[in-house]
Design an enzyme around this catalytic site. Structure first.
Site, PDB file in Angstrom:
ATOM      1  N   HIS A 126      -3.201 -18.789  29.428  1.00  0.00           N
ATOM      2  CA  HIS A 126      -3.357 -19.411  28.945  1.00  0.00           C
ATOM      3  C   HIS A 126      -4.630 -20.637  28.843  1.00  0.00           C
ATOM      4  O   HIS A 126      -4.655 -20.570  29.955  1.00  0.00           O
ATOM      5  CB  HIS A 126      -2.037 -19.725  28.686  1.00  0.00           C
ATOM      6  CG  HIS A 126      -1.796 -21.068  27.928  1.00  0.00           C
ATOM      7  ND1 HIS A 126      -2.752 -22.391  27.324  1.00  0.00           N
ATOM      8  CD2 HIS A 126      -1.295 -20.187  26.783  1.00  0.00           C
ATOM      9  CE1 HIS A 126      -2.170 -22.726  27.142  1.00  0.00           C
ATOM     10  NE2 HIS A 126      -0.885 -22.053  26.036  1.00  0.00           N
ATOM     11  N   ASP A 203       1.875 -20.051  36.854  1.00  0.00           N
ATOM     12  CA  ASP A 203       1.926 -20.769  35.831  1.00  0.00           C
ATOM     13  C   ASP A 203       3.101 -20.197  34.900  1.00  0.00           C
ATOM     14  O   ASP A 203       2.858 -18.719  34.812  1.00  0.00           O
ATOM     15  CB  ASP A 203       1.111 -20.675  34.565  1.00  0.00           C
ATOM     16  CG  ASP A 203       1.549 -20.619  33.253  1.00  0.00           C
ATOM     17  OD1 ASP A 203       2.371 -20.941  32.592  1.00  0.00           O
ATOM     18  OD2 ASP A 203       0.276 -20.915  32.350  1.00  0.00           O
ATOM     19  N   GLN A 206       6.266 -18.072  29.999  1.00  0.00           N
ATOM     20  CA  GLN A 206       6.876 -17.228  29.604  1.00  0.00           C
ATOM     21  C   GLN A 206       7.284 -16.915  30.951  1.00  0.00           C
ATOM     22  O   GLN A 206       8.657 -15.717  30.588  1.00  0.00           O
ATOM     23  CB  GLN A 206       5.596 -16.625  29.289  1.00  0.00           C
ATOM     24  CG  GLN A 206       4.820 -17.584  27.777  1.00  0.00           C
ATOM     25  CD  GLN A 206       5.683 -17.888  26.745  1.00  0.00           C
ATOM     26  OE1 GLN A 206       6.701 -17.177  26.139  1.00  0.00           O
ATOM     27  NE2 GLN A 206       4.856 -17.857  26.334  1.00  0.00           N
ATOM     28  N   LYS A 229      10.209 -24.574  26.397  1.00  0.00           N
ATOM     29  CA  LYS A 229      10.734 -22.854  26.057  1.00  0.00           C
ATOM     30  C   LYS A 229      12.134 -22.176  26.711  1.00  0.00           C
ATOM     31  O   LYS A 229      11.735 -21.113  26.176  1.00  0.00           O
ATOM     32  CB  LYS A 229       9.016 -21.805  26.486  1.00  0.00           C
ATOM     33  CG  LYS A 229       8.007 -22.502  26.404  1.00  0.00           C
ATOM     34  CD  LYS A 229       6.739 -22.057  26.496  1.00  0.00           C
ATOM     35  CE  LYS A 229       5.112 -22.473  26.203  1.00  0.00           C
ATOM     36  NZ  LYS A 229       4.784 -22.338  24.910  1.00  0.00           N
ATOM     37  N   CYS A 367      -4.254 -19.506  22.519  1.00  0.00           N
ATOM     38  CA  CYS A 367      -4.817 -19.978  23.204  1.00  0.00           C
ATOM     39  C   CYS A 367      -5.011 -20.168  24.266  1.00  0.00           C
ATOM     40  O   CYS A 367      -4.825 -19.982  25.620  1.00  0.00           O
ATOM     41  CB  CYS A 367      -3.707 -20.857  24.028  1.00  0.00           C
ATOM     42  SG  CYS A 367      -3.023 -22.344  22.365  1.00  0.00           S
TER      43      CYS A 367
HETATM   44  N1  PLP Z   1       0.951 -20.851  29.926  1.00  0.00           N
HETATM   45  C1  PLP Z   1       1.396 -20.159  29.443  1.00  0.00           C
HETATM   46  C2  PLP Z   1       1.693 -18.899  29.358  1.00  0.00           C
HETATM   47  C3  PLP Z   1       1.867 -20.595  27.428  1.00  0.00           C
HETATM   48  O1  PLP Z   1       2.547 -19.981  27.362  1.00  0.00           O
HETATM   49  C4  PLP Z   1       2.128 -21.720  27.394  1.00  0.00           C
HETATM   50  C5  PLP Z   1       2.798 -22.404  25.767  1.00  0.00           C
HETATM   51  O2  PLP Z   1       2.279 -21.314  24.992  1.00  0.00           O
HETATM   52  C6  PLP Z   1       0.895 -22.899  28.551  1.00  0.00           C
HETATM   53  C7  PLP Z   1       1.006 -22.603  29.625  1.00  0.00           C
HETATM   54  C8  PLP Z   1       1.665 -24.084  27.769  1.00  0.00           C
HETATM   55  O3  PLP Z   1       2.616 -24.839  27.572  1.00  0.00           O
HETATM   56  P1  PLP Z   1       2.761 -26.464  27.005  1.00  0.00           P
HETATM   57  O4  PLP Z   1       2.540 -26.546  26.281  1.00  0.00           O
HETATM   58  O5  PLP Z   1       3.961 -26.378  27.113  1.00  0.00           O
HETATM   59  O6  PLP Z   1       2.102 -27.658  28.255  1.00  0.00           O
END
Ligand code: PLP
Length: 409
Positions: A126, A203, A206, A229, A367
């Site tokens: 992401h 990270d 998900q 999430k 993203c």
């Molecule tokens: N990393 C992953 C794999 C994600 O799916 C997301 C959000 O969709 C993020 C990071 C970023 O999360 P946040 O916008 O809650 O900081």
């Protein structure tokens, strides 16, 4: 022993928003990878906090402040237990995965990364796990290296091994891909990095809503995730860090709560985790995240995971049977995320038409523009599941896609 059926009807009752209609059709919410819906227990916790307890934490000596502080720290302990952190001191409240990764890139980067060093990420990250490292690389003259993926959406482990080298200062890796649904073999990859003395950040945005995460068993150095999430409020998130790193990293932001003493000549910093928690935090939200974890543990993450897996298999089979539909991401191990493209129809058009059927999916680059480029795509449509979805909703999704195809035929 006979296993109990998953109490889906009861669970759906816990989520008030799921009773809504959209464009006159029952809402079919298939966008939980973007943000999950919130159970009544979380909503009630927020209301109760503001109605009965609202006060600033850690500083007050009055009753409300003590109550708020106690609930806030209780939430931290719940979260520590949820991810099996060795101590609540390892659990830092942030506003989401993005902030958690920025914290590590900035603070760890300042202390440990220099000219000619390398940061290793993967092709399925992401933007939140790309851009903070790019910013660091630009600032210190380090280089971003990328682990490639197969067409099915799995990391190429031999290439990963080859990319690990004495200049690598961090491996920053997505646990579960938000586009492909791939569950990466992170435990093995952490072992490989540690064999070379390299720390690993995962990270887990998900992953935490779907799989049991045990940071001690994984032995990761950092673990980042978002509360919203995980059925919790927006603006909440967690950075887990091993004490040896958090102790040796400089503060990320300066301000209230993160200090021990301040003079104009010198400031000394507070103990962990407060050293990394400058300013008034999202008190209500973080207490709400504690309530979300209670809720998830009540449902049972393992039972929910099995139920979601069944939905994933059902949806994959149903979508694969649609002529002209191609699923992007066919890893052997996946969670409930299905990205797809339809011949001759732009993903945004698919999303718009599905919305008229009450079906909420996501369409776009999610993203993850470098990942889209890897597949030669500008966008995909993405249906993502949580344990409040049903097989009937998958049938509605399939019917809506069929109708979208008719519109464009
Ligand atoms: N990393 C992953 C794999 C994600 O799916 C997301 C959000 O969709 C993020 C990071 C970023 O999360 P946040 O916008 O809650 O900081």
């Amino acid at each position: 022993m006979k296993t109990q059926p998953f109490p889906i009807e009861q669970i759906r009752q816990d989520f008030p928003i799921l009773r809504q209609s959209v464009h006159g059709r029952p809402l079919v919410y298939l966008d939980s990878a973007a943000t999950s819906q919130k159970p009544r227990a979380v909503i009630d916790t927020l209301v109760r906090y503001y109605e009965e307890e609202n006060a600033n934490i850690h500083r007050g000596i009055h009753t409300l402040s003590e109550l708020a502080t106690a609930d806030y720290e209780a939430a931290r302990r719940k979260i520590a237990a949820f991810i099996h952190a060795p101590d609540p001191r390892n659990v830092i409240f942030v506003k989401g995965t993005t902030e958690a990764i920025n914290l590590v890139a900035t603070s760890y980067g300042r202390a440990f990364v220099g000219d000619g060093d390398e940061i290793l990420i993967s092709a399925m990250e992401h933007h939140s796990n790309i851009v903070p490292w790019q910013l660091l690389c630009e600032q210190v003259g380090a280089k971003l290296r990328v682990i490639p993926i197969t067409d099915d959406g799995e990391l190429v482990i031999e290439e990963y091994q080859r990319l690990l080298n004495p200049r690598t200062k961090m491996v920053a890796l997505v646990h579960v891909s938000n586009v492909l649904g791939t569950v990466n073999p992170v435990k093995q990859m952490i072992e490989m990095a540690h064999a070379e003395g390299i720390p690993v950040l995962l990270d887990g945005a998900q992953a935490v809503p779907h799989v049991r995460v045990d940071v001690q068993d994984l032995d990761c150095d950092f673990y980042a995730f978002s509360g919203h999430k995980l059925f919790g409020p927006t603006g909440t998130g967690i950075l887990f860090g091993k004490e040896k790193w958090l102790d040796s990293m400089p503060p990320y932001q300066g301000g209230g709560d993160m200090i021990s003493t301040v003079t104009f000549e010198k400031t000394t910093y507070n103990a962990l985790p407060y050293k990394f928690e400058a300013g008034t935090p999202n008190i209500a939200g973080n207490i709400g995240l504690g309530a979300a974890i209670d809720y998830v543990e009540g449902v049972g993450l393992e039972a929910a995971g099995a139920y979601e897996h069944d939905l994933l298999v059902c949806a994959t089979e149903a979508l694969q049977a649609i002529p002209g539909l191609r699923i992007i991401g066919n890893a052997k191990e996946k969670t409930g995320v299905i990205s797809f493209v339809l011949d001759g129809i732009h993903a945004h058009d698919v999303g718009t038409i599905l919305d008229t059927h009450g079906v909420a999916i996501r369409a776009g680059h999610h993203c993850a523009m470098p990942l889209m480029a890897r597949y030669g795509l500008a966008a995909t449509a993405r249906a993502s599941f949580a344990f409040y979805n049903t097989r009937d909703e998958i049938a509605v999704l399939v019917k809506a896609i069929d109708e979208a195809k008719e519109v464009f035929s």
